[in-house]
Design a protein around this motif. Structure first.
Motif, PDB file in Angstrom:
ATOM      1  N   GLN A  42       3.200   8.592   2.332  1.00  0.00           N
ATOM      2  CA  GLN A  42       2.647   7.581   3.376  1.00  0.00           C
ATOM      3  C   GLN A  42       3.612   6.550   3.257  1.00  0.00           C
ATOM      4  OE1 GLN A  42      -1.445   6.854   3.043  1.00  0.00           O
ATOM      5  NE2 GLN A  42      -1.872   9.235   3.360  1.00  0.00           N
ATOM      6  N   GLU A  45       3.876   4.525   6.854  1.00  0.00           N
ATOM      7  CA  GLU A  45       2.248   4.021   6.913  1.00  0.00           C
ATOM      8  C   GLU A  45       2.173   2.736   6.338  1.00  0.00           C
ATOM      9  OE1 GLU A  45       3.288   7.106   6.671  1.00  0.00           O
ATOM     10  OE2 GLU A  45       1.778   8.565   7.852  1.00  0.00           O
ATOM     11  N   GLN A  46       2.359   2.757   4.981  1.00  0.00           N
ATOM     12  CA  GLN A  46       1.994   1.698   3.948  1.00  0.00           C
ATOM     13  C   GLN A  46       2.914   0.558   4.161  1.00  0.00           C
ATOM     14  OE1 GLN A  46      -0.294   1.488   1.820  1.00  0.00           O
ATOM     15  NE2 GLN A  46      -0.983   4.033   1.973  1.00  0.00           N
ATOM     16  N   ASP A  48       4.511  -0.343   7.005  1.00  0.00           N
ATOM     17  CA  ASP A  48       4.280  -0.946   8.241  1.00  0.00           C
ATOM     18  C   ASP A  48       2.787  -1.771   8.253  1.00  0.00           C
ATOM     19  OD1 ASP A  48       6.194   0.316   9.376  1.00  0.00           O
ATOM     20  OD2 ASP A  48       5.351   1.929  10.420  1.00  0.00           O
ATOM     21  N   TYR A  49       1.914  -1.134   7.438  1.00  0.00           N
ATOM     22  CA  TYR A  49       0.409  -1.791   7.249  1.00  0.00           C
ATOM     23  C   TYR A  49       0.674  -3.354   6.573  1.00  0.00           C
ATOM     24  CZ  TYR A  49      -4.070  -3.369   5.189  1.00  0.00           C
ATOM     25  OH  TYR A  49      -5.116  -3.866   4.924  1.00  0.00           O
ATOM     26  N   THR A  53       0.099  -6.857   8.310  1.00  0.00           N
ATOM     27  CA  THR A  53      -0.957  -7.515   7.711  1.00  0.00           C
ATOM     28  C   THR A  53      -0.550  -8.974   7.284  1.00  0.00           C
ATOM     29  OG1 THR A  53      -2.204  -5.610   7.034  1.00  0.00           O
ATOM     30  CG2 THR A  53      -2.769  -7.577   5.869  1.00  0.00           C
ATOM     31  N   TYR A 103      -4.168  -5.716  -0.311  1.00  0.00           N
ATOM     32  CA  TYR A 103      -5.220  -5.084   0.563  1.00  0.00           C
ATOM     33  C   TYR A 103      -6.467  -5.741   0.876  1.00  0.00           C
ATOM     34  CZ  TYR A 103      -1.966  -1.205  -0.011  1.00  0.00           C
ATOM     35  OH  TYR A 103      -0.696  -0.255  -0.054  1.00  0.00           O
TER      36      TYR A 103
END
Length: 264
Positions: A42, A45-46, A48-49, A53, A103
């Motif tokens: 991923q 996805e990781q 981009d997150y 954020t 996170y």
């Protein structure tokens, strides 16, 4: 009935003593192994997150994912091969701290307690590796050198039980009241180090049963978000099981009621 039941841990250890520490380490690193592999599959996805954020830019977000991937997989390899275990543990402590901030786990009490429980498992592993490192000086007097190891074991036990505090349900049904009473009693026994191996082994069975029942990620299609959530939860629980297995294998350490009873 009580006497045979109380002799279960010694019998269990005699049968499994060659395999239990290896199984404990494998379970303990399972969440880091799974998360490292997740970072690979991923990657976009990781990245981009983290970029969205923290608004940190493409390069820093990529470095974060790469650090997580290499740090976790590298740490797992070192622990399983029993090379530089202490450095691997410190590296994984750093990964836990980094992910807690990145996170926003710091503000989620349930996930924070579970991350602290993971840290407890690593503390126990650190204590085990410290013991192995000193074994080469077996004939040399070591007056105070065992103290850090004993306090690591105490800290590890206390942090491990935080996982079970997240499993307590404030519900008035008979089943949940009974589960809370029994669970709380076992948690206290492990934390204070009384009948520790028996209590830890019971918690292993209890957590494994709960884990398989509630976190059955294999029953959810891989494309659904719940699949990843349950998978993460499942392997986190397996890591705590690994920490408890280390308690069963190594005992509670010097700072415990079990150890103090020998002096009475």
């Amino acid at each position: 009935l009580i006497k045979p039941f109380s002799s279960l841990p010694p019998q269990f250890l005699r049968v499994t003593k060659q395999y239990l520490p290896h199984l404990a380490r494998l379970c303990l690193i399972s969440t880091f192994l799974e998360d490292g592999i997740r970072m690979w599959f991923q990657w976009n996805e990781q990245r981009d997150y983290i970029e969205a954020t923290w608004n940190c830019g493409y390069f820093l977000a990529t470095c974060f994912v790469l650090l997580n991937l290499m740090g976790q997989l590298g740490g797992c390899v070192l622990i399983l091969s029993r090379n530089f275990v202490q450095y691997a543990c410190f590296g994984l402590f750093g990964i836990i701290a980094l992910q807690t901030v990145a996170y926003s786990i710091l503000w989620d009490v349930k996930f924070l307690m579970r991350n602290l429980a993971l840290g407890g498992g690593l503390l126990l592993l650190l204590a085990e590796s410290r013991s192995e490192g000193k074994s080469m000086f077996a004939g040399v007097p070591t007056m105070g050198e065992s103290s850090p190891k004993q306090y690591m074991q105490l800290g590890g036990r206390v942090l491990l039980v935080l996982m079970f505090m997240t499993l307590l349900h404030f519900d008035l049904s008979f089943f949940f009241i009974l589960q809370n009473i029994v669970g709380t009693a076992l948690i206290i026994l492990v934390a204070i180090g009384f009948k520790t191996k028996l209590a830890a082994l019971t918690l292993v069975v209890w957590l494994f049963a709960i884990n398989v029942y509630f976190n059955a990620f294999w029953t959810i299609p891989a494309y659904k978000p719940m699949h990843d959530f349950l998978k993460y939860d499942f392997f986190q629980s397996m890591s705590v099981i690994g920490g408890l297995l280390l308690v069963v294998a190594l005992g509670p350490g010097g700072v415990s009621m079990d150890e103090k009873k020998k002096e009475w």
